[in-house]
Every structure is written in C-alpha cells, then in structure tokens.
Design an enzyme around this catalytic site. Structure first.
Site, PDB file in Angstrom:
ATOM      1  N   ASP A  54       0.859  -1.200   0.000  1.00  0.00           N
ATOM      2  CA  ASP A  54       0.000   0.000   0.000  1.00  0.00           C
ATOM      3  C   ASP A  54       0.891   1.245   0.000  1.00  0.00           C
ATOM      4  O   ASP A  54       2.104   1.148   0.185  1.00  0.00           O
ATOM      5  CB  ASP A  54      -0.959   0.015   1.206  1.00  0.00           C
ATOM      6  CG  ASP A  54      -0.261  -0.315   2.505  1.00  0.00           C
ATOM      7  OD1 ASP A  54       0.918   0.060   2.640  1.00  0.00           O
ATOM      8  OD2 ASP A  54      -0.881  -0.947   3.383  1.00  0.00           O
ATOM      9  N   ASP A  56       1.455   5.111   1.520  1.00  0.00           N
ATOM     10  CA  ASP A  56       1.099   6.133   2.504  1.00  0.00           C
ATOM     11  C   ASP A  56       1.686   7.464   2.047  1.00  0.00           C
ATOM     12  O   ASP A  56       2.828   7.530   1.580  1.00  0.00           O
ATOM     13  CB  ASP A  56       1.680   5.781   3.880  1.00  0.00           C
ATOM     14  CG  ASP A  56       1.059   4.513   4.446  1.00  0.00           C
ATOM     15  OD1 ASP A  56      -0.101   4.226   4.086  1.00  0.00           O
ATOM     16  OD2 ASP A  56       1.725   3.815   5.225  1.00  0.00           O
ATOM     17  N   ASP A 146      10.377   5.457  13.223  1.00  0.00           N
ATOM     18  CA  ASP A 146      11.098   4.472  14.024  1.00  0.00           C
ATOM     19  C   ASP A 146      12.490   4.129  13.488  1.00  0.00           C
ATOM     20  O   ASP A 146      13.494   4.324  14.167  1.00  0.00           O
ATOM     21  CB  ASP A 146      10.254   3.208  14.244  1.00  0.00           C
ATOM     22  CG  ASP A 146       9.602   2.672  12.988  1.00  0.00           C
ATOM     23  OD1 ASP A 146       9.889   3.194  11.887  1.00  0.00           O
ATOM     24  OD2 ASP A 146       8.808   1.712  13.097  1.00  0.00           O
TER      25      ASP A 146
END
Ligand code: ATP
Ligand code: MG
Length: 459
Positions: A54, A56, A146
C-alpha cells in the site's frame, strides 16, 4: 537537517511502481501548494525491489484541507486524524485506499498543552509517549519515525527520494537502525521492538548488538502497551507472509515469552516438542496461504497458539471431576482470560478459535447421526484443517482425516454409504460399550458411596 537526495534511477527502482492513485494524490496536493511525499514501507519496499502492498502519503496540509481536495475521502481516527482517499469505482478497477497523514512531531512534555493552556502529561513513568497527536514540520516528522529505512520520503512528481538518516545506505547493507537513542525510542513506544522483529524477519535485516541488548533490557515495557494495540501488532507479525521466520526471531528475544506465556510454558512442558511442531507447521501453512493470496483467519492462529494450554487445562479439569464438555468450555474461558492479560483478543477472533477446538472431538468421534450437521457447520473447514494439522504431528489417527477428506469429495449417495458403513462399525462398538457400561454400573452400584468424585469419560 539536510537530506541526501536520490532519483529512482540512482536507487534502481522503477517509478511506475507507484500506483496511479498515490501519484494523483501527491500531484493534487502539490498543485494546491502543499507538500506531498510517499513515505514509509512503500518507499523502502520499492528500493528493495519489492511490490509495495500500500502507499502512505504525508503532507503539511491539515486533514480538513486534504479532505476538501478529494471527492471520496474521509477523516478517520479520533486521537490522530488521518484521511483515507478511496479510488476504484467499477467492478473492473480494484479499490485502493491511499492514507494521507499530516506531518507530526514528537509530543515531548513541554510541547503539549491542553485546552486551558496547561501542560499535559505526555510521557508515562516508564518513558512511554502517551500523546503523539501534534502536528509538525517535515523535519519533525522524520525524527519521530522508528527506523532509518522507514524514514525515506519520495516525491514521485519530481522523482526525488529524501534520506535524512542514511536509510538508503542501511538498506544496501541490509541493516536495521533505529533513529535516535535506542533505549529511549523503545521506552517511548515498546511496540517498536515488535516492529524491529517484524522488519528483521520480513526484510532479512541484521540488527546491531546495541539493539539486541536494548530489546532484552526494554522487553518488559511491552506490558505497558494497551493489550488491544498488541492484538493488532501480533496479527501484523504473523499475517505478513513470513510468520515462521518471525516466530524464530521473536523467540530469540524475551518478547515471545512475554506475549505468549502460556504457549511457551506448554512448549517447554511434557510433549512440548509436538506442540512446537504443530505451531511451526501451522505458521508455514499461513505463509503459503498468504503468499498465494488465500484468506487467513486470526481465530485459526490463536486456536493453534493456545491449543496445548487449552488441552492441558481441559485434562486438569476433567481429572478434578468436571464433565468433559463443561471442562472444554471452562478451559477455553480460562485460557483466553489469561492470554488477554497481554494481548486483548476480540470476541470475533476468540469465538472461531473456540469453535475449532469444540469441533475436534466431534470430528474424531464421527458419530453417524452428526456427520451431516458437522459438514454444514460454518467452521467445519477450519476445524478439518486443524484436525489434519494435528494428525501430521501424530495427535490424530490419519485414517480419520482421510475419511473426512473423502466424504467432502463424495456425492450425496456416496456420503450416505460412508455414514452407513460407519453406523455398522459404531453400532458394533456401541453394543460392546453398552455392555461394558452395564457391568461398570453394576460394580458402581455395589460400591455406592465409597468414591468421592465420579470421573466421566469423554461424551
Ligand atoms: P509495512 O510494509 O509492514 O506496512 P511500514 O513501515 O509501512 O511497513 P506501517 O505500520 O504501515 O509500517 O507504518 C508506516 C510508517 O509509519 C513506518 O514506515 C514508520 O515510518 C512510521 N511508524 C509506524 N509505526 C511507528 C512507530 N511505532 N514509531 C515510529 N514510527 C512509526
Ligand atoms: Mg505500511
């Protein structure tokens, strides 16, 4: 911060990998004067030569501003608002949702105030961030991500990858590095340790000694994470097509034991190697289903992971004098109650897992008058797969599984015949067991009131 800049060609990926819809979203944002980048897993995966699952998008536009630009869009999320832009209308075009998030900043204590202007507590005693719902700049957005390999931003309109933390180099060297101080970042959000496990397994990356040590030291912080969030993270761990590798990486750290204390106890107990083999086979199977685009059930995963703890508890309760059916119900309650302390398993997952367990003795017994109903049971297929799995590790006679395989392929007349044959067999064995019961009752009556609890056999 000045990022390194690369083109798709520099990094050897094909920009046409970017979905048309994701491209449209970024283009529109930029046309309207906003910034717009693809970010996270999709950029990382394209550089690795994988197809992103997907896309983002991140932008400096606020959710309401994003929503006003796209017809089929809606704002979701209570704590942190993001916009889902939906594409694909007809049956021929697949539906695709592009997630658009506004740049966020780390919500350190001095940054956040409540409506009355007072400072809000944004960090727990263990250092966990309680609130990261603060809009920020691109620089701040990069900083709160992260891992370096997840902090790559791609502008597909101008064909530029922005790399602030050396993520490209780390990808080339197949290394996973956290952004900032390892212990602080794990304490801020302990889920990052599970994400490290996931990326290590999924992308075959190596971790530094520091990261390994900090995972050991910070593992217990996982207990601070809401159990409902851990449910989602665990599903991500096991439903990503590399469940078996993830399982191995997870159990090389203390995180596995913390997440699945019951399963680990059962593995290290008597007959535990068989249970471990059952899990390994199930995870392999899950991987192959996912890689062949077949559906997988979270309920099945938990039926597998908690099977042995459940069986042990059933036997304990039966020994204590509980009827087997009751014991099965009570054991399922007890096992899920215990597991829910770390991972909150929703009813929609727990219920099919319990049904799969419930069907096991019924499939093994093959009571002729119940066969039709069993075949029609909505969990039959999952329960049959589970039975087969158990037979592969030597828990169930393979003949029984073969019988169920055959009856599913048979037409109605053949099915009736198979049940009739069964009726003949069980008729004979039933009359034998009836006479055994008569003898037992006689003995029991003669020694009435001498035994405390009556142990009732599987019924
Ligand atoms: P996948 O391909 O498995 O979806 P992903 O990296 O895209 O991997 P997501 O959970 O979709 O993972 O998150 C998207 C991005 O959001 C990440 O790449 C990362 O930059 C950021 N992110 C997600 N979770 C965290 C977290 N707990 N802490 C910091 N950054 C995070
Ligand atoms: Mg993602």
């Amino acid at each position: 911060m000045t990022p390194l800049k690369y083109s798709a060609e520099d990094l050897g990926f094909d920009p046409s990998e970017v979905s048309i819809n994701a491209m449209e979203v970024v283009e529109k944002l930029q046309q309207k004067g906003y910034e717009g980048y693809l970010v996270g897993g999709c950029v990382r995966d394209m550089i690795l030569g994988l197809h992103p699952k997907d896309f983002d998008v991140t932008t400096n536009a606020r959710p309401e501003q994003v929503k006003s630009l796209f017809g089929r869009s809606r704002i979701i999320g209570r704590r942190f608002k993001i916009v889902h832009v939906t594409f694909g209308r007809s049956r021929r075009t697949e539906r695709e949702i592009i997630e658009v998030a506004t740049y966020r900043a780390k919500a350190y204590p001095d940054l956040v105030t409540n409506k009355k202007g007072r400072k809000k507590a944004t960090v727990s005693d263990s250092g966990r961030l309680l609130d990261d719902n603060v809009y920020g700049t691109l620089d701040q957005d990069v900083e709160r991500r992260d891992f370096t390999v997840n902090a790559l931003y791609y502008d597909p309109v101008n064909d530029v990858v922005l790399d602030y933390y050396g993520g490209v180099e780390h990808l080339k060297r197949k290394e996973l590095h956290i952004i900032g101080d390892t212990a602080t970042r794990f304490s801020e959000d302990p889920v990052r340790m599970l994400r490290a496990v996931r990326f290590k397994a999924k992308l075959n990356l190596t971790t530094s000694k520091t990261m390994d040590r900090e995972i050991r030291d910070c593992a217990s912080h996982l207990g601070d994470v809401p159990a409902a969030r851990l449910f989602d993270e665990v599903i991500k761990l096991f439903h990503h097509g590399v469940a078996l590798d993830t399982w191995k990486v997870l159990f090389a750290t203390p995180l596995g034991k913390l997440l699945f204390p019951l399963s680990i106890r059962a593995i290290s107990g008597e007959g535990g190697h068989r249970f471990e083999e059952l899990i390994v086979r199930a995870l392999k199977n899950t991987d192959s289903r996912i890689n062949n685009d077949l559906p997988v059930m979270a309920g099945y995963l938990y039926a597998v992971l908690l099977w042995k703890p459940f069986v042990i508890d059933v036997e304990k309760k039966v020994e204590q004098g509980m009827r087997r059916n009751e014991a099965m119900w009570a054991a399922s309650e007890a096992v899920f109650k215990q597991q829910n302390k770390t991972i909150s398993i929703p009813w929609r997952v727990r219920s099919p897992a319990t049904e799969i367990w419930d069907l096991q003795p019924r499939l093994e017994k093959r009571i002729p008058r119940s066969i039709e109903k069993l075949l029609e049971n909505r969990r039959f297929r999952a329960a049959y797969d589970f039975l087969e799995l158990r037979s592969l590790v030597g828990e169930v006679d393979s003949e029984i599984v073969e019988w169920w395989t055959e009856i599913q392929k048979a037409d109605v007349a053949q099915q009736k015949k198979m049940v009739d044959v069964l009726r003949g067999q069980t008729g004979a064995s039933n009359s034998r067991s009836r006479s055994r019961n008569r003898n037992r009752n006689r003995r029991r009556n003669s020694s009435k009131n001498t035994s405390g609890s009556s142990k009732i056999s599987q019924s």
